[in-house]
Write a protein that holds these residues in place. Structure first.
Motif, mmCIF file in Angstrom:
data_model
loop_
_atom_site.group_PDB
_atom_site.id
_atom_site.type_symbol
_atom_site.label_atom_id
_atom_site.label_comp_id
_atom_site.label_asym_id
_atom_site.label_seq_id
_atom_site.Cartn_x
_atom_site.Cartn_y
_atom_site.Cartn_z
ATOM 1 N N THR A 99 -6.390 9.288 -10.118
ATOM 2 C CA THR A 99 -6.394 10.351 -9.107
ATOM 3 C C THR A 99 -5.555 11.538 -9.541
ATOM 4 O OG1 THR A 99 -6.735 8.772 -7.310
ATOM 5 C CG2 THR A 99 -5.823 10.907 -6.698
ATOM 6 N N ASN A 100 -4.496 11.275 -10.297
ATOM 7 C CA ASN A 100 -3.521 12.326 -10.593
ATOM 8 C C ASN A 100 -3.564 12.836 -12.027
ATOM 9 O OD1 ASN A 100 -1.610 12.633 -8.106
ATOM 10 N ND2 ASN A 100 -1.916 10.440 -8.317
ATOM 11 N N MET A 101 -4.666 12.612 -12.728
ATOM 12 C CA MET A 101 -4.791 13.187 -14.061
ATOM 13 C C MET A 101 -6.082 13.987 -14.157
ATOM 14 S SD MET A 101 -5.798 10.006 -16.583
ATOM 15 C CE MET A 101 -5.903 11.145 -17.987
ATOM 16 N N ARG A 102 -6.159 14.829 -15.169
ATOM 17 C CA ARG A 102 -7.297 15.719 -15.351
ATOM 18 C C ARG A 102 -8.466 14.959 -15.977
ATOM 19 N NH1 ARG A 102 -5.849 21.084 -18.429
ATOM 20 N NH2 ARG A 102 -4.352 21.044 -16.723
ATOM 21 N N LEU A 103 -9.521 14.773 -15.188
ATOM 22 C CA LEU A 103 -10.725 14.097 -15.662
ATOM 23 C C LEU A 103 -11.950 14.806 -15.115
ATOM 24 C CD1 LEU A 103 -9.776 10.336 -15.059
ATOM 25 C CD2 LEU A 103 -9.859 11.496 -17.264
ATOM 26 N N VAL B 212 3.573 13.299 -16.811
ATOM 27 C CA VAL B 212 4.181 13.981 -15.667
ATOM 28 C C VAL B 212 5.282 14.921 -16.133
ATOM 29 C CG1 VAL B 212 5.574 13.647 -13.584
ATOM 30 C CG2 VAL B 212 3.607 12.175 -14.016
ATOM 31 N N SER B 213 6.101 14.471 -17.089
ATOM 32 C CA SER B 213 7.210 15.307 -17.574
ATOM 33 C C SER B 213 6.711 16.534 -18.328
ATOM 34 C CB SER B 213 8.128 14.485 -18.483
ATOM 35 O OG SER B 213 7.464 14.122 -19.690
ATOM 36 N N LEU B 214 5.500 16.459 -18.896
ATOM 37 C CA LEU B 214 4.955 17.578 -19.672
ATOM 38 C C LEU B 214 4.096 18.529 -18.831
ATOM 39 C CD1 LEU B 214 3.824 15.630 -22.873
ATOM 40 C CD2 LEU B 214 5.670 17.297 -22.761
ATOM 41 N N THR B 215 3.725 18.104 -17.613
ATOM 42 C CA THR B 215 2.805 18.885 -16.794
ATOM 43 C C THR B 215 3.553 19.717 -15.768
ATOM 44 O OG1 THR B 215 1.161 17.129 -17.014
ATOM 45 C CG2 THR B 215 0.764 18.785 -15.310
ATOM 46 N N PRO B 216 3.423 21.051 -15.812
ATOM 47 C CA PRO B 216 4.091 21.900 -14.818
ATOM 48 C C PRO B 216 3.573 21.617 -13.417
ATOM 49 C CG PRO B 216 3.257 23.204 -16.678
ATOM 50 C CD PRO B 216 2.669 21.835 -16.801
ATOM 51 N N MET C 23 0.835 -1.208 0.000
ATOM 52 C CA MET C 23 0.000 0.000 0.000
ATOM 53 C C MET C 23 0.863 1.249 0.000
ATOM 54 S SD MET C 23 -2.994 1.269 0.000
ATOM 55 C CE MET C 23 -3.562 2.932 0.144
ATOM 56 N N LYS C 24 1.987 1.193 0.703
ATOM 57 C CA LYS C 24 2.803 2.391 0.835
ATOM 58 C C LYS C 24 3.429 2.789 -0.498
ATOM 59 C CE LYS C 24 5.276 3.145 4.466
ATOM 60 N NZ LYS C 24 6.297 3.015 5.493
ATOM 61 N N GLU C 25 3.646 1.806 -1.402
ATOM 62 C CA GLU C 25 4.262 2.129 -2.683
ATOM 63 C C GLU C 25 3.413 3.098 -3.487
ATOM 64 O OE1 GLU C 25 4.885 -1.556 -4.608
ATOM 65 O OE2 GLU C 25 6.739 -2.008 -3.578
ATOM 66 N N GLY C 26 2.085 2.981 -3.360
ATOM 67 C CA GLY C 26 1.204 3.799 -4.171
ATOM 68 C C GLY C 26 0.904 5.152 -3.576
ATOM 69 N N ILE C 27 1.366 5.426 -2.366
ATOM 70 C CA ILE C 27 1.084 6.713 -1.743
ATOM 71 C C ILE C 27 2.261 7.632 -1.989
ATOM 72 C CG2 ILE C 27 0.452 7.872 0.379
ATOM 73 C CD1 ILE C 27 -1.520 5.727 -0.705
ATOM 74 N N VAL C 28 2.049 8.634 -2.848
ATOM 75 C CA VAL C 28 3.134 9.492 -3.289
ATOM 76 C C VAL C 28 3.312 10.669 -2.344
ATOM 77 C CG1 VAL C 28 3.965 10.905 -5.183
ATOM 78 C CG2 VAL C 28 2.653 8.854 -5.657
ATOM 79 N N LYS C 29 4.490 10.759 -1.758
ATOM 80 C CA LYS C 29 4.866 11.907 -0.936
ATOM 81 C C LYS C 29 3.798 12.210 0.111
ATOM 82 C CE LYS C 29 7.330 15.116 -2.658
ATOM 83 N NZ LYS C 29 7.766 16.320 -3.365
ATOM 84 N N LEU C 30 3.436 11.189 0.886
ATOM 85 C CA LEU C 30 2.419 11.388 1.907
ATOM 86 C C LEU C 30 2.854 12.458 2.894
ATOM 87 C CD1 LEU C 30 -0.192 10.594 3.382
ATOM 88 C CD2 LEU C 30 1.125 8.827 4.567
ATOM 89 N N GLN C 31 4.156 12.480 3.213
ATOM 90 C CA GLN C 31 4.630 13.477 4.172
ATOM 91 C C GLN C 31 4.359 14.891 3.703
ATOM 92 O OE1 GLN C 31 6.359 10.902 3.098
ATOM 93 N NE2 GLN C 31 7.046 9.711 4.854
ATOM 94 N N LEU D 285 5.947 11.060 -8.809
ATOM 95 C CA LEU D 285 4.843 10.268 -9.348
ATOM 96 C C LEU D 285 5.343 9.256 -10.377
ATOM 97 C CD1 LEU D 285 2.049 12.958 -9.747
ATOM 98 C CD2 LEU D 285 1.902 10.891 -8.364
ATOM 99 N N SER D 286 6.339 9.666 -11.157
ATOM 100 C CA SER D 286 6.913 8.756 -12.151
ATOM 101 C C SER D 286 7.546 7.548 -11.476
ATOM 102 C CB SER D 286 7.958 9.486 -13.006
ATOM 103 O OG SER D 286 7.352 10.509 -13.764
ATOM 104 N N ALA D 287 8.291 7.806 -10.390
ATOM 105 C CA ALA D 287 8.911 6.701 -9.658
ATOM 106 C C ALA D 287 7.860 5.814 -9.017
ATOM 107 C CB ALA D 287 9.859 7.261 -8.595
ATOM 108 N N ALA D 288 6.757 6.423 -8.576
ATOM 109 C CA ALA D 288 5.708 5.655 -7.900
ATOM 110 C C ALA D 288 5.073 4.628 -8.842
ATOM 111 C CB ALA D 288 4.655 6.594 -7.343
ATOM 112 N N VAL D 289 4.734 5.055 -10.068
ATOM 113 C CA VAL D 289 4.050 4.123 -10.973
ATOM 114 C C VAL D 289 4.969 2.988 -11.404
ATOM 115 C CG1 VAL D 289 2.411 5.839 -11.820
ATOM 116 C CG2 VAL D 289 4.578 5.565 -13.009
ATOM 117 N N ILE D 290 6.275 3.264 -11.466
ATOM 118 C CA ILE D 290 7.222 2.211 -11.835
ATOM 119 C C ILE D 290 7.240 1.101 -10.794
ATOM 120 C CG2 ILE D 290 9.674 1.696 -12.195
ATOM 121 C CD1 ILE D 290 9.978 4.490 -13.358
#
Length: 346
Positions: free
Chosen positions: A203-207, A174-178, A1-9, A184-189
């Motif tokens: 959760t992290n894209m525009r929808l 992610v690389s194209l979005t300011p 579970m922790k792998e998918g939580i990006v920068k929780l801190q 996030l890139s490391a998280a999905v890997i």
């Protein structure tokens, strides 16, 4: 579970403030690692506006309605488990099943903080997908009869290929979005669970809300990934086009700056050659004539364009002379001038 939580801190500090770290942060991490409880037959139900909280994700919420605040306060002193679903119309108070989407998420409250304006800041962790069968009560808040509605996952070679493809396209987005964190890139890997990958990406894209809800409602995980791949590819196309347009605009600005500098240098050279006074005076006189001629907007625009071209030319060039003659002719025309003489065309 922790792998998918990006920068929780960072999320925790940003949402609750730097002073909320320490013991509360450790408490939150411990809660996240707790075993997911079974879905009960009934849950307090919090309805959300323009928001979908997915299983296996952590999401911050701002609670302002009196009914919702009462729900959160009671759940927080209990087992901290509640149901979340989205309202179909944000401007309509949810009082029946017709007002909400019937697929939602069972969640756990990780942290809750009261703020001076009377609202609550709540950090929730999505646990499992649920279906909402019936409202048992609506006052003082909604309680609903629910059932577990787990996603369907078949581990196949196609699913693995979809995960790799989605991860690659998401990294490109992610690389194209300011302002989107590179972590996030490391998280999905590092994510191995296809469900977790799908929900992290969503959760992290525009929808739009219906699109987010659609992802939640799709039963098969491979179908979720395919749908997200389509949305991601379009988003990347839009971002790449936007970057291209920005580059073109930047090039045009740089070209204008170069032309200005060259014009200044040319002016200095002409001044050294003794050509500046007569030509500069001529340009100034023609510009004044254009302003005073009261031309039509189209004619004035064209005249100013030709004057700009003339300004860049050497006074000895034939084109310089042609443009000067053209502008003198244009400024001498009787624009917007009429006479009282009657003209008989017969």
């Amino acid at each position: 579970m922790k792998e998918g939580i990006v920068k929780l801190q960072e999320l925790f500090a940003k949402f609750f403030g730097k002073t909320a770290k320490g013991a509360k942060m450790e408490e939150t991490e411990q809660a996240m690692n707790e075993k997911i409880p079974p879905v009960p037959g009934e849950l307090p139900l919090l309805t959300l506006k323009d928001t979908v909280v997915y299983p296996l994700t952590v999401y911050p919420l701002v609670i302002g309605k009196e009914r919702s605040i009462k729900l959160i306060n009671e759940v927080t002193v209990g087992d901290k488990i509640l149901g979340l679903t989205s309202q179909k119309r944000p401007d309509v108070e949810a009082n029946s099943l017709e007002d909400v989407y019937l697929v939602g998420t069972m969640a756990r409250i990780l942290q809750m903080m009261k703020v001076p304006d009377g609202t609550l800041r709540v950090l929730v962790q999505g646990l499992e997908r649920i279906s909402i069968a019936e409202f048992k009560q609506t006052d003082p808040y909604i309680r609903a009869r629910v059932e577990a509605f787990p996603d369907k996952t078949d581990k196949t070679v196609e699913l693995e290929a979809l995960m790799r493809g989605l991860s690659e396209v998401f990294q490109k987005m992610v690389s194209l979005t300011p302002n989107m964190p590179e972590e996030l890139s490391a998280a999905v890997i590092n994510i191995e669970d296809p469900r977790q990958l799908a929900y992290l990406v969503a959760t992290n894209m525009r929808l739009e809300l219906p699109q987010r809800q659609e992802i939640l409602e799709i039963d098969k995980v491979d179908e979720k990934l395919k749908k997200l791949m389509g949305y991601l590819n379009r988003e990347v196309e839009v971002l790449e086009l936007g970057r291209k347009i920005q580059g073109q605009a930047r090039d045009q600005m740089q070209k204008a700056e170069r032309e200005y500098l060259l014009r200044q240098q040319l002016s200095a050279i002409r001044k050294e050659l003794g050509e500046e006074t007569d030509e500069g005076s001529e340009i100034k006189i023609l510009r004044e004539k254009i302003e005073q001629a009261k031309m039509t907007p189209e004619a004035e625009k064209e005249s100013k364009r030709e004057l700009s071209r003339m300004e860049k030319l050497n006074a000895a060039s034939p084109e310089h002379s042609v443009i000067r003659t053209y502008l003198e002719w244009m400024t001498n025309l009787p624009w917007n001038k009429t006479t009282a003489t009657a003209i008989d065309i017969e």
